[in-house]
Design a protein around this motif. Structure first.
Motif, PDB file in Angstrom:
ATOM      1  N   ILE A 158      60.135  65.919  35.473  1.00 41.28           N
ATOM      2  CA  ILE A 158      60.989  66.212  34.753  1.00 41.28           C
ATOM      3  C   ILE A 158      62.512  65.328  34.361  1.00 41.28           C
ATOM      4  O   ILE A 158      61.968  65.576  32.807  1.00 41.28           O
ATOM      5  CB  ILE A 158      61.292  67.509  34.674  1.00 41.28           C
ATOM      6  N   SER A 159      63.021  64.581  35.326  1.00 40.67           N
ATOM      7  CA  SER A 159      64.551  63.848  34.410  1.00 40.67           C
ATOM      8  C   SER A 159      63.668  62.371  34.083  1.00 40.67           C
ATOM      9  O   SER A 159      63.967  62.779  32.842  1.00 40.67           O
ATOM     10  CB  SER A 159      65.100  63.484  36.279  1.00 40.67           C
ATOM     11  N   CYS A 160      62.531  62.338  34.636  1.00 47.54           N
ATOM     12  CA  CYS A 160      61.982  61.038  33.953  1.00 47.54           C
ATOM     13  C   CYS A 160      61.798  61.458  32.428  1.00 47.54           C
ATOM     14  O   CYS A 160      61.480  60.304  31.306  1.00 47.54           O
ATOM     15  CB  CYS A 160      61.027  60.533  34.453  1.00 47.54           C
ATOM     16  N   GLY A 161      61.297  62.804  32.252  1.00 45.24           N
ATOM     17  CA  GLY A 161      60.754  63.330  30.934  1.00 45.24           C
ATOM     18  C   GLY A 161      61.931  62.491  29.905  1.00 45.24           C
ATOM     19  O   GLY A 161      61.274  62.177  29.011  1.00 45.24           O
ATOM     20  N   ALA A 173      56.275  58.048  37.050  1.00 46.60           N
ATOM     21  CA  ALA A 173      56.675  59.729  35.849  1.00 46.60           C
ATOM     22  C   ALA A 173      57.793  58.474  34.564  1.00 46.60           C
ATOM     23  O   ALA A 173      57.448  58.781  33.389  1.00 46.60           O
ATOM     24  CB  ALA A 173      57.672  59.665  36.507  1.00 46.60           C
ATOM     25  N   LEU A 174      58.033  56.846  34.553  1.00 45.77           N
ATOM     26  CA  LEU A 174      59.261  56.944  33.329  1.00 45.77           C
ATOM     27  C   LEU A 174      57.899  56.246  32.306  1.00 45.77           C
ATOM     28  O   LEU A 174      58.196  56.584  31.320  1.00 45.77           O
ATOM     29  CB  LEU A 174      60.278  55.860  33.527  1.00 45.77           C
ATOM     30  N   VAL A 179      51.024  64.706  39.441  1.00 47.83           N
ATOM     31  CA  VAL A 179      52.006  65.804  38.671  1.00 47.83           C
ATOM     32  C   VAL A 179      53.776  65.520  38.545  1.00 47.83           C
ATOM     33  O   VAL A 179      53.671  66.184  36.684  1.00 47.83           O
ATOM     34  CB  VAL A 179      52.119  66.766  40.223  1.00 47.83           C
ATOM     35  N   ALA A 180      53.449  64.278  38.716  1.00 47.66           N
ATOM     36  CA  ALA A 180      55.163  64.192  38.615  1.00 47.66           C
ATOM     37  C   ALA A 180      54.735  63.183  37.272  1.00 47.66           C
ATOM     38  O   ALA A 180      55.261  63.598  36.046  1.00 47.66           O
ATOM     39  CB  ALA A 180      55.890  62.981  38.808  1.00 47.66           C
ATOM     40  N   VAL A 181      53.587  62.399  36.680  1.00 45.78           N
ATOM     41  CA  VAL A 181      53.022  61.879  35.031  1.00 45.78           C
ATOM     42  C   VAL A 181      52.519  63.089  34.391  1.00 45.78           C
ATOM     43  O   VAL A 181      53.660  62.556  33.335  1.00 45.78           O
ATOM     44  CB  VAL A 181      52.161  61.078  35.566  1.00 45.78           C
ATOM     45  N   ILE A 182      52.437  64.101  35.166  1.00 45.81           N
ATOM     46  CA  ILE A 182      52.059  65.068  33.835  1.00 45.81           C
ATOM     47  C   ILE A 182      53.487  65.691  33.145  1.00 45.81           C
ATOM     48  O   ILE A 182      53.941  65.905  32.244  1.00 45.81           O
ATOM     49  CB  ILE A 182      51.185  65.879  34.568  1.00 45.81           C
ATOM     50  N   LEU A 183      54.225  66.384  34.512  1.00 45.08           N
ATOM     51  CA  LEU A 183      55.988  66.704  33.859  1.00 45.08           C
ATOM     52  C   LEU A 183      56.722  65.859  33.007  1.00 45.08           C
ATOM     53  O   LEU A 183      56.984  66.429  31.873  1.00 45.08           O
ATOM     54  CB  LEU A 183      56.268  67.161  35.296  1.00 45.08           C
ATOM     55  N   ALA A 184      56.442  64.676  33.671  1.00 43.16           N
ATOM     56  CA  ALA A 184      57.256  63.624  32.626  1.00 43.16           C
ATOM     57  C   ALA A 184      57.151  63.845  31.661  1.00 43.16           C
ATOM     58  O   ALA A 184      57.665  63.826  30.180  1.00 43.16           O
ATOM     59  CB  ALA A 184      57.167  62.293  32.905  1.00 43.16           C
ATOM     60  N   ASN A 185      55.500  63.897  30.819  1.00 42.31           N
ATOM     61  CA  ASN A 185      54.312  63.833  29.450  1.00 42.31           C
ATOM     62  C   ASN A 185      54.886  64.986  29.010  1.00 42.31           C
ATOM     63  O   ASN A 185      55.238  64.678  27.689  1.00 42.31           O
ATOM     64  CB  ASN A 185      53.268  63.601  29.854  1.00 42.31           C
ATOM     65  N   MET A 186      54.935  66.160  29.446  1.00 38.61           N
ATOM     66  CA  MET A 186      54.774  66.892  28.895  1.00 38.61           C
ATOM     67  C   MET A 186      55.972  66.659  28.106  1.00 38.61           C
ATOM     68  O   MET A 186      56.203  67.947  27.175  1.00 38.61           O
ATOM     69  CB  MET A 186      54.890  68.607  29.859  1.00 38.61           C
ATOM     70  N   VAL A 187      57.172  66.902  29.291  1.00 36.64           N
ATOM     71  CA  VAL A 187      58.807  66.502  28.394  1.00 36.64           C
ATOM     72  C   VAL A 187      59.078  66.433  27.559  1.00 36.64           C
ATOM     73  O   VAL A 187      59.492  66.350  26.515  1.00 36.64           O
ATOM     74  CB  VAL A 187      60.152  66.286  29.598  1.00 36.64           C
ATOM     75  N   ALA A 188      58.466  64.533  27.674  1.00 37.75           N
ATOM     76  CA  ALA A 188      58.595  63.778  26.897  1.00 37.75           C
ATOM     77  C   ALA A 188      58.140  63.695  25.820  1.00 37.75           C
ATOM     78  O   ALA A 188      58.278  63.415  24.055  1.00 37.75           O
ATOM     79  CB  ALA A 188      58.424  62.110  27.324  1.00 37.75           C
ATOM     80  N   PRO A 198      59.075  69.687  44.970  1.00 32.99           N
ATOM     81  CA  PRO A 198      60.066  69.588  44.428  1.00 32.99           C
ATOM     82  C   PRO A 198      60.501  68.687  44.149  1.00 32.99           C
ATOM     83  O   PRO A 198      60.771  68.829  42.929  1.00 32.99           O
ATOM     84  CB  PRO A 198      61.013  71.044  45.276  1.00 32.99           C
ATOM     85  N   ALA A 199      61.326  67.672  45.071  1.00 34.19           N
ATOM     86  CA  ALA A 199      61.575  66.593  44.346  1.00 34.19           C
ATOM     87  C   ALA A 199      60.764  65.425  43.694  1.00 34.19           C
ATOM     88  O   ALA A 199      61.566  65.459  42.318  1.00 34.19           O
ATOM     89  CB  ALA A 199      62.271  65.614  46.395  1.00 34.19           C
ATOM     90  N   PHE A 200      59.843  65.610  43.848  1.00 32.54           N
ATOM     91  CA  PHE A 200      58.695  64.922  43.348  1.00 32.54           C
ATOM     92  C   PHE A 200      58.495  65.618  41.846  1.00 32.54           C
ATOM     93  O   PHE A 200      59.135  65.030  41.001  1.00 32.54           O
ATOM     94  CB  PHE A 200      57.089  64.811  43.839  1.00 32.54           C
ATOM     95  N   ALA A 201      58.524  67.189  41.867  1.00 33.40           N
ATOM     96  CA  ALA A 201      59.247  67.504  39.805  1.00 33.40           C
ATOM     97  C   ALA A 201      60.022  66.336  39.612  1.00 33.40           C
ATOM     98  O   ALA A 201      59.827  67.342  38.598  1.00 33.40           O
ATOM     99  CB  ALA A 201      57.966  69.297  40.857  1.00 33.40           C
TER     100      ALA A 201
END
Lengths: 434, 434
Positions: free
Chosen positions: A202-205, A379-380, A409-418, A195-198
């Motif tokens: 998301i924050s980096c997104g 991620a950023l 997973v973190a990179v994908i989440l960041a991309n989805m948000v950004a 969860p911390a990685f997720a």
């Protein structure tokens, strides 16, 4: 006094370098400023930018980039390297066309430029694979697989030479990664840390989208016609000089810089953020052996959290502003450092929340904040550039692949948000320059 | 006797499994044999293969593949997994088309199949990144970058679930690589070892081309009309049964198998070839703790070199023949094992030539034969499939990236040699099936 001299020296050095850089840019009478990746993207889509890939631009860009990096501003070299490598590729293909007609084929020209991009990223960090993938993602929409092979070939040898030279230069004992990490491999992280990685992802997104927004607002503000911008247009040197003075003053190590690890060079910054210690557990005790440059993050009076947070906030706007200066400046490296600092902050918070580590099968595994920093960096940069191959660049840079799945997973989440909020930094620059 | 029962049991098991596998194939009345990658390549180029991506084919292939893997023959699961994942993708898109018209778009269908391929490779080994790149290289000529992103997304989550399931199943303590290696990271190899890596690359190029040639010759021989092939065509069960009996007899552990590590399952085989010991230094002494299944390579009377050489030679023709059987069979895994054995052989020879290791800066660094095995595995699979992303698969499989540059150089050299001599295994199968 010694302190005053230092400050003047640093500011003067910064201004001089920024000015040399700007002058080279101005003298070549072409817009060599910025990263070069947006321009290459437009060239590869068929737009002809005259004199963008000439020997003259090469010389101006190399000198300008050297000066820009020497000025100590938070600017990177990845974008300009892509431009430089593409010029090499273009000039080389013009030279080769005397011997073989193949090189006059326009398709061939595009292929050569694509490979040039891959080499530019690959040899900048010694990351051939990530270089190829990153250059595909940022420059192409459709891609010929044969260029993947060629890019891989060229980038591997360029990275190889880059790393072998550092062995010959006695910088390294053998061919290793640029920012080699040394995390434990048998149990890199626990599933409960996911969860911390997720959250980092998301924050980096959001942060990445905000970075792109901020960068564009600065450019648009400079464009808006009013008294100040008219003044700046007339005295073109004032803007880079002012920015340099402000940033150099704020990061001046004995001054405010002591609260934001101002004494660290970008490379030391990354190495220390990726280190294998837990800084929050070190307050009061003498620093352990091997801490090295990481001591810059430990202030006797101020908590590590404050230092990291200050560093992140200050560097955030500094990077966003510095990359708009009319000098050759990549945004990849500053954003990478920002991401690493943010990840490290989350990691240190986790290490404070779980001071004894996480219990698994009767064994206590402590939290590794450095691993969080690597994930944050990937991620950023992924969020700002809208790419997923930043994860690959991270593996190659650190030489460790143990965090592969949470990082992806973190990179994908960041991309989805950004991607939902803003265009990529390169597309944003293309839109603004139109 | 115990020994005789064992032999009969193994052979019977092998035959039964091969026959079940073959029956499923025959019953579905479609050519589900082989890897599936060549067929997908033709589908993605626009050829319509009717009933190749149906639920019926899915069931037949899953049961057939399970039986084929259970038969103990040297066949892999990567190719069939690609087929299975593509069927899932196709069926899912047909199902989704009830809700949204987007899925009826033929472009969308191609995109979905491409992503299916990536997931197939990615979840087979838990290597999302290598899976995406490998599937791009083997199936596409031109590639839409948006599919790279989608493949990455889907493959990451499939690999994630695959590895998390093994944690829940208590096979692993946390998410780690499938064949995790544990080589020293501070000095993975010396520059003086580079020629040996280059030799592995070039040799693997020749060996890979020879493997493709041998595989095709077996298929062509079975096609040529003569008394034997007419007989085999009439009694279709005879060919797989004969091959199974011969291979099962030869690898029978207490028999000839003891000279070629016959007792090892493919997975144990790879794990032991990648281990962190130097087998040539162990003759006579009691095996060290942690050697595990690697003891199968140490015969009391026969040198390790002979065992490795015999293993390589025997498995070479066995794999080339077994992958021509009319059962679902991938060639990736057998070739990967062959390459690992070849690399290990070179590594052990190097360790004998430099018994005290290589002197650098006053410190003696010993040779790591396991590192050579990893490089050999990447180079040979690269040569047979004409891809460079096998290097990425290797990093992800081993969880170590320290050998990145020599491995990429070896893979490139292997590709240069193999591409000059023969088509890739998949193209060879397409040509033969025409």
């Amino acid at each position: 006094t010694r302190l005053g001299e230092d400050w003047i020296f640093l500011v003067l050095l910064g201004i001089t370098m920024a000015l040399v850089s700007w002058t080279m840019d101005y003298a070549s009478a072409k817009s060599l400023q910025g990263s070069g990746i947006p321009e290459l993207k437009t060239i590869l889509r068929g737009v002809v930018l005259k004199e963008y890939l000439t020997l003259k631009a090469f010389i101006a860009k190399v000198i300008g980039l050297t000066a820009a990096l020497g000025s100590g501003m938070p600017v990177g070299k990845e974008g300009p390297f892509v431009h430089i490598a593409s010029i090499c590729a273009a000039v080389l293909s013009r030279f080769m066309s005397f011997f073989s007609g193949v090189y006059q084929n326009p398709y061939c020209y595009t292929d050569i430029l694509t490979v040039g991009c891959a080499v530019g990223v690959g040899c900048c960090f010694g990351t051939p694979l990530g270089g190829v993938l990153f250059s595909i993602e940022v420059t192409s929409t459709y891609f010929a697989v044969r260029n993947y092979w060629r890019g891989y070939f060229a980038a591997t040898f360029s990275a190889f030479i880059f790393r072998v030279l550092s062995v010959f230069n006695k910088d390294a004992v053998t061919i290793t990664a640029l920012f080699r990490t040394n995390f434990r491999m048998d149990f890199p992280f626990d599933l409960q840390e996911l969860p911390a990685f997720a959250i980092i992802g998301i924050s980096c997104g959001f942060l990445g989208a905000f970075f792109v927004y901020l960068n564009r607002q600065v450019v648009l503000f400079m464009r808006r016609p009013n008294t100040m911008t008219r003044f700046l247009m007339k005295y073109r040197l004032v803007f880079p000089a002012t920015v340099t003075v402000v940033i150099a003053t704020l990061t001046f190590p004995p001054g405010f810089g002591q609260f934001m690890a101002g004494e660290l060079m970008p490379r030391e910054c990354i190495n220390s953020l990726f280190d294998n210690f837990t800084w929050t557990k070190m307050s009061g005790s003498p620093p352990p052996v091997g801490l090295g440059r990481s001591t810059a993050w430990l202030h006797p009076d101020v908590s590590v959290f404050i230092i990291l947070l200050l560093f992140f906030l200050m560097k955030f706007w500094m990077s966003a502003v510095a990359t708009t200066m009319p000098i050759p400046s990549g945004a990849f490296m500053p954003v990478f450092i920002l991401g690493a600092a943010f990840g490290r902050l989350v990691g240190e918070i986790m290490a404070t929340l779980f001071p004894h580590g996480i219990l698994f099968d009767g064994i206590l595994y402590r939290i590794i904040p450095g691993g969080y920093a690597v994930i944050g960096a990937a991620a950023l940069t992924g969020a700002v550039t809208h790419t997923v191959s930043t994860a690959v660049i991270c593996f190659e840079l650190t030489g460790q692949i143990s965090h592969i799945l949470p990082m992806m997973v973190a990179v994908i989440l960041a991309n989805m948000v950004a991607q939902g909020l803003q265009p990529s930094l390169y597309d944003s620059i293309i839109q603004v320059k139109k």
